[in-house]
Design a protein around this motif. Structure first.
Motif: not given
Length: 633
Positions: A41-67
């Motif tokens: 749960x978060x009110x301020x977005x911290x979930x980032x998707x990088x189309x160039x690198x093909x990855x996602x990363x949440x700077x709130x909970x720390x989860x990340x990876x590819x598709x």
């Protein structure tokens, strides 16, 4: 098995922004996309998707990876299930590789068990809702217990008629083979006669993580002293009690979201908690808690809160569960309900808001819980107080992580008014004796073996330095820099300095390092995408996490007042600093180990150990001098 060519095709076809965009709303932010994280749960977005690198990363909970990682995490799919999900999305045909006749036969037999269980689930549901006996007995029972229609449908509850062969006869009439009815345990065959195992019982289907029916639990409604109140399906090729948790299919997403799993005892406890809005809850499916069940929970969270009855049996069960959970490196809290109450009854009497508040307020860490309970038993009795201390210290000794263990040693010292040194010495004695005196005293059990291994693992203090080296490899491996008057790739320099000299304590870091070494030995240089799109989900998650994490110069740089505009402008110095820092950290770990050996040394080997410590200290000083010159020049 999905062929490698098909897997490669899936990886080549998927677009991270399309996959994630199916589940959450993304907004353009520079070259990346931003949205609210679906994993917490978060009110301020911290979930980032990088189309160039093909990855996602949440700077709130720390989860990340590819598709693939995203689909596995969001849908709680296995790796093959995630591949099939994405293949379907991108219209990629999966032609499974040909299997041997034996493999086909085994797979077909196993699938037949699932098919039979699926038919049984539907039969029991129909009987509950569409027959006079089902409505009068089964449905009435659920209504009396306050189970809502929504929960009855959600958990696919049913009723098996009180006839000797009602279900078996129906299954046979519908062309299901008695062989599979017997193997699932739905039917019992004796002397060429077959009859229902669960006659006259309300039925609780037990699901796998993906929602397939593995087996059943049945509760008898008639008073029968000879019959067990609850009856479970026997072990089969698809149902293993020790590896199954009731409710995991319905609770997995909530467990991930709340980063906590409530553990209860019974089926109705799970259902009642769900009905009261608490969905991150599972039950141990009619068995004592096992290490396999704990490992299953650890796929979704490292935090478990035990919700057990407040009677003697509940307390005993919680004690056993606490040590098993600690042995797996998990965090555990305990909530005890008032005597005579269980999660089901108490949830119904309190209602949704109050039961949630009760669990939050009453949750205690295992140390406080055990200490408070045992203190009452040991008042003014020195012998019992010693037993209390041993009980608590045994639990702390089980914890694999040294830092966590040290925190609990400090807390234990305060609670029991005993010195930290004495507690630490006791823990060392327990570890040396192989946990012979712990509450997990069951000779040669897998749980005990795992515990001993876990405690003996050196957690190390070089995690940060190891990560820094891997980050340089991922970010700058193909950058050319002048080292020792000759130009070479960053990857070449790092490998030349560390290969065959340093072993990473993090096995995934070691895998990445080895991959670079193997590629360089063949004259190849791996790209970042090799790891972010790696077929091993652990590697792809780790790579995405490392290259996505905000990073700055080493703390050593700041300590010396050195601030640079960007890292790549000072790449040579930064890489050398990272290498020297890792070497110093590793030598520091060796010195710590030797100091531990020195405390237990005999006259015969004391001098040798001191000599080793002296040599290591000199080497550390020499490398520290190099590190100082690197930073200051």
């Amino acid at each position: 098995m999905i062929p490698k060519e098909t897997i490669d095709n899936i990886y080549d076809s998927v677009r991270i922004e399309e996959v994630v965009g199916d589940f959450i709303t993304l907004k353009k932010r520079g070259v990346n996309l931003l949205g609210n994280c679906p994993f917490h749960d978060e009110k301020t977005p911290s979930f980032t998707v990088s189309p160039v690198k093909g990855i996602f990363k949440c700077f709130g909970c720390g989860k990340g990876g590819n598709s693939i990682n995203f689909v596995m995490e969001h849908e709680q799919y296995s790796y093959p299930e995630a591949l099939r999900f994405l293949a379907k999305k991108y219209n990629i045909e999966i032609v499974e590789e040909e299997q041997t006749p034996e493999q086909i036969e085994k797979a077909n037999a196993r699938e037949s068990l699932f098919v039979v269980n699926s038919y049984a689930r539907d039969y029991f549901k129909d009987t509950l809702h569409k027959t006079n006996e089902g409505k009068a007995i089964g449905l009435s029972y659920f209504k009396e217990r306050g189970v809502s229609s929504e929960m009855i449908d959600k958990f696919q509850l049913g009723y098996n008629p009180d006839g000797w062969d009602s279900f078996t006869k129906s299954a046979l009439d519908n062309s299901y083979k008695i062989e599979y009815l017997e193997k699932t345990g739905l039917s019992i065959v004796k002397e060429n006669k077959s009859f229902d195992r669960f006659k006259g019982r309300i039925m609780f289907p037990i699901h796998s993580i993906s929602g397939r029916v593995l087996g059943f639990g049945g509760r008898i409604l008639k008073k029968n002293e000879k019959a067990a109140k609850y009856l479970n399906s026997p072990e089969s090729d698809i149902y293993h009690k020790s590896k199954v948790l009731y409710g995991i299919y319905f609770s997995k997403s909530a467990i991930v979201k709340h980063d906590n799993c409530y553990l209860v005892e019974g089926y109705t406890d799970v259902i009642s908690m769900h009905q009261n809005g608490i969905e991150n809850v599972v039950a141990s499916s009619g068995t004592a808690l096992t290490s396999e069940q704990i490992k299953l929970i650890s796929r979704f969270t490292k935090n478990i809160t035990i919700l057990f009855d407040g009677d003697a049996a509940g307390i005993k069960a919680s004690f056993r569960g606490i040590d098993l959970i600690l042995a797996e490196g998990m965090n555990v809290k305990v909530v005890l309900f008032p005597e005579g109450e269980d999660p089901d009854s108490y949830a119904q009497s309190l209602g949704q808001e109050k039961i949630q508040a009760f669990i939050t307020d009453e949750a205690q860490d295992f140390l406080t819980f055990k200490t408070n309970l045992l203190k009452d038993e040991s008042k003014n009795d020195p012998i019992k107080k010693v037993q209390l201390i041993n009980e608590i210290v045994n639990s702390i000794a089980i914890i694999p992580d040294e830092i966590t263990r040290a925190v609990y040693v400090r807390e234990c010292s305060k609670l029991l008014e005993i010195g930290e040194v004495e507690i630490t010495n006791k823990i060392r004695a327990i570890k040396r004796s192989g946990f012979k005196n712990t509450t997990l005293q069951r000779s040669n059990t897998p749980a005990q073996e795992n515990t001993v291994k876990a405690v003996k693992q050196n957690q190390g203090s070089s995690e940060h330095q190891e990560k820094d080296i891997i980050r340089f490899l991922l970010e700058y491996s193909d950058h050319m820099v002048e080292f020792d008057s000759s130009e070479m790739y960053v990857a070449q320099f790092i490998l030349s300095e560390l290969e065959n000299e340093i072993e990473f304590s993090n096995p995934n870091y070691q895998l990445i390092f080895n991959a670079y070494a193997e590629a360089l030995s063949k004259g190849e240089l791996l790209k970042q995408e090799f790891f972010t799109l790696h077929k091993n989900p652990n590697i792809s998650r780790l790579a995405a996490d490392i290259i996505s994490s905000p990073h700055s110069m080493s703390k050593r740089w700041k300590d010396h007042g050195i601030y640079t505009e960007t890292e790549d402008m000072q790449l040579k110095t930064a890489v050398e600093t990272a290498i020297y820092s890792l070497k110093i950290a590793k030598i520091g770990e060796l010195i710590q180990e030797k100091n531990k050996e020195l405390k237990e040394a005999t006259e015969d080997n004391e001098f040798d150990i001191l000599s080793e410590i002296n040599s290591l200290s000199k080497l550390k000083k020499e490398i520290s001098a190099k590190l100082g010159r690197t930073i200051l020049r």
